[in-house]
Design a protein around this motif. Sequence first.
Motif, PDB file in Angstrom:
ATOM      1  N   ASP A  25      -9.265  93.240  95.266  1.00  0.00           N
ATOM      2  CA  ASP A  25      -9.770  94.270  96.186  1.00  0.00           C
ATOM      3  C   ASP A  25     -10.007  93.701  97.590  1.00  0.00           C
ATOM      4  O   ASP A  25     -10.262  94.450  98.523  1.00  0.00           O
ATOM      5  N   TYR A  26      -9.966  92.393  97.717  1.00  0.00           N
ATOM      6  CA  TYR A  26     -10.270  91.780  99.010  1.00  0.00           C
ATOM      7  C   TYR A  26      -8.975  91.529  99.793  1.00  0.00           C
ATOM      8  O   TYR A  26      -7.933  91.221  99.205  1.00  0.00           O
ATOM      9  N   ALA A  27      -9.087  91.672 101.110  1.00  0.00           N
ATOM     10  CA  ALA A  27      -7.912  91.441 101.947  1.00  0.00           C
ATOM     11  C   ALA A  27      -7.808  89.974 102.331  1.00  0.00           C
ATOM     12  O   ALA A  27      -6.729  89.501 102.694  1.00  0.00           O
ATOM     13  N   LEU A  28      -8.914  89.263 102.277  1.00  0.00           N
ATOM     14  CA  LEU A  28      -8.921  87.872 102.730  1.00  0.00           C
ATOM     15  C   LEU A  28      -9.779  87.036 101.786  1.00  0.00           C
ATOM     16  O   LEU A  28     -10.917  87.409 101.470  1.00  0.00           O
ATOM     17  N   ALA A  29      -9.233  85.911 101.340  1.00  0.00           N
ATOM     18  CA  ALA A  29     -10.000  84.964 100.531  1.00  0.00           C
ATOM     19  C   ALA A  29     -10.080  83.658 101.304  1.00  0.00           C
ATOM     20  O   ALA A  29      -9.076  83.184 101.840  1.00  0.00           O
ATOM     21  N   ILE A  30     -11.275  83.096 101.392  1.00  0.00           N
ATOM     22  CA  ILE A  30     -11.458  81.851 102.139  1.00  0.00           C
ATOM     23  C   ILE A  30     -11.796  80.748 101.140  1.00  0.00           C
ATOM     24  O   ILE A  30     -12.733  80.891 100.353  1.00  0.00           O
ATOM     25  N   ARG A  31     -11.021  79.693 101.188  1.00  0.00           N
ATOM     26  CA  ARG A  31     -11.214  78.593 100.256  1.00  0.00           C
ATOM     27  C   ARG A  31     -11.631  77.347 101.018  1.00  0.00           C
ATOM     28  O   ARG A  31     -11.401  77.234 102.222  1.00  0.00           O
ATOM     29  N   THR A  32     -12.233  76.443 100.284  1.00  0.00           N
ATOM     30  CA  THR A  32     -12.498  75.121 100.835  1.00  0.00           C
ATOM     31  C   THR A  32     -12.196  74.111  99.729  1.00  0.00           C
ATOM     32  O   THR A  32     -11.676  74.487  98.668  1.00  0.00           O
ATOM     33  N   GLU A  33     -12.517  72.876  99.986  1.00  0.00           N
ATOM     34  CA  GLU A  33     -12.182  71.822  99.019  1.00  0.00           C
ATOM     35  C   GLU A  33     -12.820  72.123  97.657  1.00  0.00           C
ATOM     36  O   GLU A  33     -14.027  72.351  97.587  1.00  0.00           O
ATOM     37  N   GLY A  34     -12.016  72.171  96.610  1.00  0.00           N
ATOM     38  CA  GLY A  34     -12.535  72.395  95.262  1.00  0.00           C
ATOM     39  C   GLY A  34     -12.653  73.855  94.883  1.00  0.00           C
ATOM     40  O   GLY A  34     -13.096  74.184  93.783  1.00  0.00           O
ATOM     41  N   SER A  35     -12.264  74.776  95.783  1.00  0.00           N
ATOM     42  CA  SER A  35     -12.363  76.207  95.461  1.00  0.00           C
ATOM     43  C   SER A  35     -11.319  76.596  94.424  1.00  0.00           C
ATOM     44  O   SER A  35     -10.245  75.984  94.365  1.00  0.00           O
ATOM     45  N   PRO A  36     -11.598  77.618  93.623  1.00  0.00           N
ATOM     46  CA  PRO A  36     -10.577  78.117  92.698  1.00  0.00           C
ATOM     47  C   PRO A  36      -9.441  78.780  93.478  1.00  0.00           C
ATOM     48  O   PRO A  36      -9.627  79.157  94.640  1.00  0.00           O
ATOM     49  N   PRO A  37      -8.273  78.927  92.853  1.00  0.00           N
ATOM     50  CA  PRO A  37      -7.151  79.558  93.571  1.00  0.00           C
ATOM     51  C   PRO A  37      -7.406  81.045  93.800  1.00  0.00           C
ATOM     52  O   PRO A  37      -8.113  81.690  93.019  1.00  0.00           O
ATOM     53  N   ALA A  38      -6.821  81.557  94.874  1.00  0.00           N
ATOM     54  CA  ALA A  38      -6.934  82.994  95.163  1.00  0.00           C
ATOM     55  C   ALA A  38      -5.853  83.731  94.390  1.00  0.00           C
ATOM     56  O   ALA A  38      -4.789  83.163  94.104  1.00  0.00           O
ATOM     57  N   PRO A  39      -6.094  84.986  94.017  1.00  0.00           N
ATOM     58  CA  PRO A  39      -5.045  85.725  93.304  1.00  0.00           C
ATOM     59  C   PRO A  39      -3.861  86.018  94.216  1.00  0.00           C
ATOM     60  O   PRO A  39      -3.997  86.033  95.435  1.00  0.00           O
ATOM     61  N   GLU A  40      -2.739  86.265  93.589  1.00  0.00           N
ATOM     62  CA  GLU A  40      -1.531  86.581  94.362  1.00  0.00           C
ATOM     63  C   GLU A  40      -1.734  87.874  95.140  1.00  0.00           C
ATOM     64  O   GLU A  40      -2.404  88.791  94.671  1.00  0.00           O
ATOM     65  N   GLY A  41      -1.158  87.919  96.321  1.00  0.00           N
ATOM     66  CA  GLY A  41      -1.225  89.142  97.118  1.00  0.00           C
ATOM     67  C   GLY A  41      -2.426  89.203  98.029  1.00  0.00           C
ATOM     68  O   GLY A  41      -2.523  90.108  98.864  1.00  0.00           O
ATOM     69  N   VAL A  42      -3.349  88.272  97.901  1.00  0.00           N
ATOM     70  CA  VAL A  42      -4.511  88.253  98.793  1.00  0.00           C
ATOM     71  C   VAL A  42      -4.298  87.145  99.821  1.00  0.00           C
ATOM     72  O   VAL A  42      -3.995  86.001  99.474  1.00  0.00           O
ATOM     73  N   ARG A  43      -4.429  87.508 101.087  1.00  0.00           N
ATOM     74  CA  ARG A  43      -4.255  86.512 102.144  1.00  0.00           C
ATOM     75  C   ARG A  43      -5.317  85.419 101.991  1.00  0.00           C
ATOM     76  O   ARG A  43      -6.491  85.729 101.778  1.00  0.00           O
ATOM     77  N   THR A  44      -4.892  84.168 102.073  1.00  0.00           N
ATOM     78  CA  THR A  44      -5.817  83.060 101.839  1.00  0.00           C
ATOM     79  C   THR A  44      -5.891  82.168 103.070  1.00  0.00           C
ATOM     80  O   THR A  44      -4.878  81.862 103.686  1.00  0.00           O
ATOM     81  N   VAL A  45      -7.100  81.793 103.417  1.00  0.00           N
ATOM     82  CA  VAL A  45      -7.301  80.812 104.492  1.00  0.00           C
ATOM     83  C   VAL A  45      -7.991  79.605 103.868  1.00  0.00           C
ATOM     84  O   VAL A  45      -9.024  79.749 103.203  1.00  0.00           O
ATOM     85  N   ASP A  46      -7.409  78.433 104.061  1.00  0.00           N
ATOM     86  CA  ASP A  46      -8.006  77.202 103.532  1.00  0.00           C
ATOM     87  C   ASP A  46      -8.734  76.466 104.643  1.00  0.00           C
ATOM     88  O   ASP A  46      -8.167  76.218 105.709  1.00  0.00           O
ATOM     89  N   LEU A  47      -9.996  76.164 104.402  1.00  0.00           N
ATOM     90  CA  LEU A  47     -10.761  75.380 105.363  1.00  0.00           C
ATOM     91  C   LEU A  47     -10.691  73.924 104.930  1.00  0.00           C
ATOM     92  O   LEU A  47     -11.260  73.548 103.903  1.00  0.00           O
TER      93      LEU A  47
END
Lengths: 332, 174
Positions: free
Chosen positions: A6-28
């Motif tokens: 349901d989210y348009a943006l997933a923000i990850r950092t070191e050790g974060s779980p993977p984002a689902p397919e189709g969701v825009r991901t930004v890695d910090l």
Amino acid sequence: MPTLTDYALAIRTEGSPPAPEGVRTVDLVLEEGDVISSTVGAMRSSGLTAADFRSPAIFLAPAGRHGLVTYAGLCGFAGRRIDAYADGVILRFSRLHHDGGPFPDSGEPDEALVWAQVGEPFADGVRCVALGPSQPGLVSPEAATVIRYAERLRMVPPDSSRDSLAMFVLVAALRRRSDDRFPFLSTGEEPVPVAEDDPEQGIDLEKVRQEAVRYRLEQGEDTESGSHHDERIREADAVDIRTLLRRLGSSSDGPDRDEWRCPRPRRHWNGDEDSSMHVYSDNRARCPGCDAEKLGPIRLALDVLGITPDEAASFILDSDRVVDMCAVREDA
Amino acid sequence: MNRVTRRGHEAPASTEGLLGMAIVVVDGVDTVLVHRSVLNRVAEIAFRLGCHDATPLVRRPTLLSGPQVPRFRRDLDQVTAFADATLRTGWQLWEIAAAPADEPVAVMDTPYGRVWVDPAYGFKLQGTDGGPRRPTAVRQLPGTARRVALSRLIAPLRGVATRARVLEIYDYDA
């Protein structure tokens, strides 16, 4: 129940779980060195913009408590709490009220409390309180007093990512006044603080937040959409505040008088019949009972009607409807 | 809005499948159907404005009589003024109108699936196969979905309240 898709943006950092397919991901990607500049530096190099947070965004928290630093920075950058995904659960912090005002406290302490700690293990030499299900109503009035009034607060979160984020959001809400005052992220094993600005007390999450806010403001100076938005706010703020007061049902004692009835009569025991709101020559107004400082038209509309700045601008510029806040109180 | 009779709350064909509705009973006789999301939005705004005689809309069933009714009318006027001034909106398709807050609300069950109203995207049909679609295939819902001012969705309630001496509001599902 919402899902990650349901989210348009997933923000990850070191050790974060993977984002689902189709969701825009930004890695910090955190850099070496000081944790605060590393966190804000990661936001800069990721290309995140304030506009990214207009769509539903979620922070995918890594296991443990160290995702808190990134989360504090993201809250500062977004200007609000954002949802988080931790330990397999979506935490909908964006729907919570920022202000922890409804939690009662036991009153302002008689003596200034420079340093305090929330969370266990309790440390010697520092006033310590605990949060959690064992406390009445999650936060006891005594704990609320310490968290709310301590000038500096060390927060020792639980090990679980989910619980540490929940604790942070609750503590931040309790400490919030006109703006956020995030705590320090501590282990509880730091030395007894010796000064107000003791650097040995953990990671200053408030500094992380402020640096992130500064970065957002730097971005805003360069963006055209920001300037259009600001232009509209400026235009609304230039409207005569007396016109706004009339549209909120307020009135003055005479055409040339600067004393107006406060349009928040419910906050006054007598409905503010004695007109305590003063209008100043700089097109701002202040009710000493309700306002810590003078307010312009936008902030006054925001506070009286409980609306967003955009809605306040629409209310002031695009409408002439009267919402009579004073008449409502008289019959209540 | 659909007009139905209160007695027995029997749904005429036009209300078949409607979900999340509330029925407004005026002086025990005349009634209108309003989606509960609209009443909830009215109650939220009323609470914010301190218009306490309109907040019972969210606590159904509710009964307003005597001096409560004119105060309710005045509070509805305040809510309407606020909704207009802050450009609050809902969605309308054919005779179905809803004003969801943050989450989509269900408005109708059809042979093709359930029709929802999303606050941002409007009407969508969630069938048993595939993802959400526009409800163009639903024969009961002719026309085009439009975003409309919340004050327009409140208007039927204001209309019946104008001549009411006693107002009763119940949850109603066809």
